[in-house]
Design a protein around this motif. Sequence first.
Motif, PDB file in Angstrom:
ATOM      1  N   LEU A 173       0.944  -1.079   0.077  1.00 55.45           N
ATOM      2  CA  LEU A 173      -0.030   0.023  -0.027  1.00 55.45           C
ATOM      3  C   LEU A 173       0.843   1.290  -0.067  1.00 55.45           C
ATOM      4  N   ILE A 174       0.551   2.200  -0.625  1.00 53.55           N
ATOM      5  CA  ILE A 174       1.142   3.521  -0.506  1.00 53.55           C
ATOM      6  C   ILE A 174       1.123   3.928   0.701  1.00 53.55           C
ATOM      7  N   LYS A 175       2.244   4.474   1.171  1.00 58.03           N
ATOM      8  CA  LYS A 175       2.387   4.653   2.973  1.00 58.03           C
ATOM      9  C   LYS A 175       1.488   6.029   3.027  1.00 58.03           C
ATOM     10  N   ASN A 176       0.632   5.991   4.223  1.00 50.91           N
ATOM     11  CA  ASN A 176      -0.363   7.144   4.396  1.00 50.91           C
ATOM     12  C   ASN A 176      -1.228   7.701   3.596  1.00 50.91           C
ATOM     13  N   GLY A 177      -1.601   6.576   2.568  1.00 52.89           N
ATOM     14  CA  GLY A 177      -2.695   6.714   1.636  1.00 52.89           C
ATOM     15  C   GLY A 177      -4.129   6.433   2.444  1.00 52.89           C
ATOM     16  N   ALA A 178      -5.094   7.146   1.558  1.00 50.34           N
ATOM     17  CA  ALA A 178      -6.461   7.033   2.210  1.00 50.34           C
ATOM     18  C   ALA A 178      -6.922   5.708   1.899  1.00 50.34           C
ATOM     19  N   ILE A 179      -7.693   5.272   2.846  1.00 45.76           N
ATOM     20  CA  ILE A 179      -8.520   4.080   2.835  1.00 45.76           C
ATOM     21  C   ILE A 179      -9.902   4.237   3.087  1.00 45.76           C
ATOM     22  N   ALA A 180     -10.945   3.962   2.111  1.00 51.60           N
ATOM     23  CA  ALA A 180     -12.171   4.364   1.968  1.00 51.60           C
ATOM     24  C   ALA A 180     -13.034   3.111   2.291  1.00 51.60           C
ATOM     25  N   SER A 181     -13.730   3.077   3.481  1.00 55.36           N
ATOM     26  CA  SER A 181     -14.600   1.595   3.777  1.00 55.36           C
ATOM     27  C   SER A 181     -16.008   2.001   3.591  1.00 55.36           C
ATOM     28  N   VAL A 182     -16.419   1.106   2.625  1.00 52.84           N
ATOM     29  CA  VAL A 182     -17.991   1.326   2.582  1.00 52.84           C
ATOM     30  C   VAL A 182     -18.629  -0.146   3.255  1.00 52.84           C
ATOM     31  N   SER A 183     -19.903   0.303   3.981  1.00 50.77           N
ATOM     32  CA  SER A 183     -20.241  -0.615   4.667  1.00 50.77           C
ATOM     33  C   SER A 183     -21.851  -1.285   3.993  1.00 50.77           C
ATOM     34  N   LEU A 184     -21.993  -2.286   3.702  1.00 53.87           N
ATOM     35  CA  LEU A 184     -23.498  -2.897   3.301  1.00 53.87           C
ATOM     36  C   LEU A 184     -23.990  -4.019   4.126  1.00 53.87           C
ATOM     37  N   GLY A 185     -25.106  -3.874   4.594  1.00 57.12           N
ATOM     38  CA  GLY A 185     -25.644  -4.893   5.472  1.00 57.12           C
ATOM     39  C   GLY A 185     -25.776  -4.699   6.480  1.00 57.12           C
ATOM     40  N   ALA A 186     -25.546  -5.790   7.610  1.00 57.65           N
ATOM     41  CA  ALA A 186     -25.756  -5.441   8.924  1.00 57.65           C
ATOM     42  C   ALA A 186     -24.853  -4.213   9.734  1.00 57.65           C
ATOM     43  N   GLU A 187     -25.485  -3.447  10.329  1.00 60.68           N
ATOM     44  CA  GLU A 187     -24.837  -2.567  11.170  1.00 60.68           C
ATOM     45  C   GLU A 187     -23.822  -3.246  12.232  1.00 60.68           C
ATOM     46  N   ARG A 188     -22.531  -2.758  12.174  1.00 57.36           N
ATOM     47  CA  ARG A 188     -21.642  -3.415  13.014  1.00 57.36           C
ATOM     48  C   ARG A 188     -20.765  -2.125  13.733  1.00 57.36           C
ATOM     49  N   LYS A 189     -20.286  -2.560  15.038  1.00 53.12           N
ATOM     50  CA  LYS A 189     -19.553  -1.442  15.849  1.00 53.12           C
ATOM     51  C   LYS A 189     -17.932  -1.752  15.057  1.00 53.12           C
ATOM     52  N   PHE A 190     -17.320  -0.668  14.825  1.00 53.95           N
ATOM     53  CA  PHE A 190     -15.767  -0.539  14.257  1.00 53.95           C
ATOM     54  C   PHE A 190     -15.152   0.153  15.182  1.00 53.95           C
ATOM     55  N   SER A 191     -13.935  -0.488  15.916  1.00 54.70           N
ATOM     56  CA  SER A 191     -13.330   0.156  17.045  1.00 54.70           C
ATOM     57  C   SER A 191     -11.819   0.606  16.567  1.00 54.70           C
ATOM     58  N   PHE A 192     -11.313   1.656  17.159  1.00 57.22           N
ATOM     59  CA  PHE A 192      -9.906   2.059  17.069  1.00 57.22           C
ATOM     60  C   PHE A 192      -9.182   2.005  18.594  1.00 57.22           C
ATOM     61  N   LYS A 193      -7.864   1.744  18.251  1.00 53.72           N
ATOM     62  CA  LYS A 193      -7.247   1.891  19.866  1.00 53.72           C
ATOM     63  C   LYS A 193      -5.764   2.420  19.507  1.00 53.72           C
ATOM     64  N   HIS A 194      -5.269   3.457  19.971  1.00 52.45           N
ATOM     65  CA  HIS A 194      -4.037   4.076  19.926  1.00 52.45           C
ATOM     66  C   HIS A 194      -2.841   3.187  20.242  1.00 52.45           C
ATOM     67  N   ARG A 195      -1.876   3.071  19.558  1.00 51.75           N
ATOM     68  CA  ARG A 195      -0.915   2.113  19.765  1.00 51.75           C
ATOM     69  C   ARG A 195      -0.222   2.478  21.184  1.00 51.75           C
ATOM     70  N   HIS A 196      -0.003   3.752  21.424  1.00 52.79           N
ATOM     71  CA  HIS A 196       0.879   4.142  22.591  1.00 52.79           C
ATOM     72  C   HIS A 196      -0.237   4.559  23.811  1.00 52.79           C
ATOM     73  N   ASP A 197      -1.168   5.402  23.635  1.00 51.33           N
ATOM     74  CA  ASP A 197      -1.884   5.741  24.776  1.00 51.33           C
ATOM     75  C   ASP A 197      -3.190   5.199  25.168  1.00 51.33           C
ATOM     76  N   GLN A 198      -3.266   3.936  24.326  1.00 54.52           N
ATOM     77  CA  GLN A 198      -4.406   2.722  24.305  1.00 54.52           C
ATOM     78  C   GLN A 198      -5.965   3.410  24.444  1.00 54.52           C
ATOM     79  N   GLN A 199      -5.892   4.664  24.151  1.00 52.24           N
ATOM     80  CA  GLN A 199      -7.386   5.279  23.765  1.00 52.24           C
ATOM     81  C   GLN A 199      -8.089   4.461  22.885  1.00 52.24           C
ATOM     82  N   THR A 200      -9.432   4.270  23.154  1.00 49.52           N
ATOM     83  CA  THR A 200     -10.258   3.419  22.266  1.00 49.52           C
ATOM     84  C   THR A 200     -11.504   4.304  21.905  1.00 49.52           C
ATOM     85  N   LEU A 201     -11.625   4.211  20.665  1.00 53.74           N
ATOM     86  CA  LEU A 201     -12.887   4.902  19.948  1.00 53.74           C
ATOM     87  C   LEU A 201     -13.631   3.918  19.251  1.00 53.74           C
ATOM     88  N   SER A 202     -15.102   4.066  19.325  1.00 57.01           N
ATOM     89  CA  SER A 202     -15.757   3.346  18.365  1.00 57.01           C
ATOM     90  C   SER A 202     -16.800   4.108  17.627  1.00 57.01           C
TER      91      SER A 202
END
Length: 214
Positions: free
Chosen positions: A133-162
């Motif tokens: 992949l191109i470094k720091n390139g955009a990734i566009a995510s399209v969702s179809l069907g069941a609604e799902r929770k998608f979560s993020f976690k920071h590698r260093h401070d461990q903050q999580t967002l959904s």
Amino acid sequence: MYNMDLFAELAPAPISIIDYDGIVEYYGMMLSYQQADDFFDKLLTQIQWKHDQANIQGQYIITSRKVAWYGDQPFHYTYSNITKVALPWTPELLELKQLVEQQTGYQFNACLLNLYHSGEEGMTWHSDAEKDLIKNGAIASVSLGAERKFSFKHRHDQQTLSVLLQHGSLLVMRGETQSHWLHCLPPTKKISTPRINLTFRMINQRNINQPSIY
């Protein structure tokens, strides 16, 4: 073919999910329910789905989740020590790509699709930082069907967002997101219906060492 003006009316200004050590923006529904249903039905039956594979520490694994890899050229894409070769775009994928590019302003040359048959299938913490992949390139995510929770976690401070990804919605990760954040699709027994996720990506074309066959 859908009316582009209708798409523009449906897709609102994005909501910022992450604004430090990378950028993640959620656009909400970029398709009407009918459009999203139509794309879901066509992709479910027409995409060349295969069970995903992984080679982890010498152990070969086949997942229940299914995947497919498409692109402008027969791009090679390697993750979990398995290499995939992109198939030619289908008309539906090209149409979705055009819609996403119009909304985001980015150009994409490949798409990885995932089919989750129910909420019990998910993805563990990972980042999309493969060398193909191109470094720091955009990734566009399209969702179809069941609604799902998608979560993020920071590698260093461990903050999580959904964020709850709606049927027909668009989410974009860009900048240094893959370097500083992990993401996952948590499994859940509360959802019994399938979901299709499309991630439009920027493959480094220098990784192609053969002429296009398309």
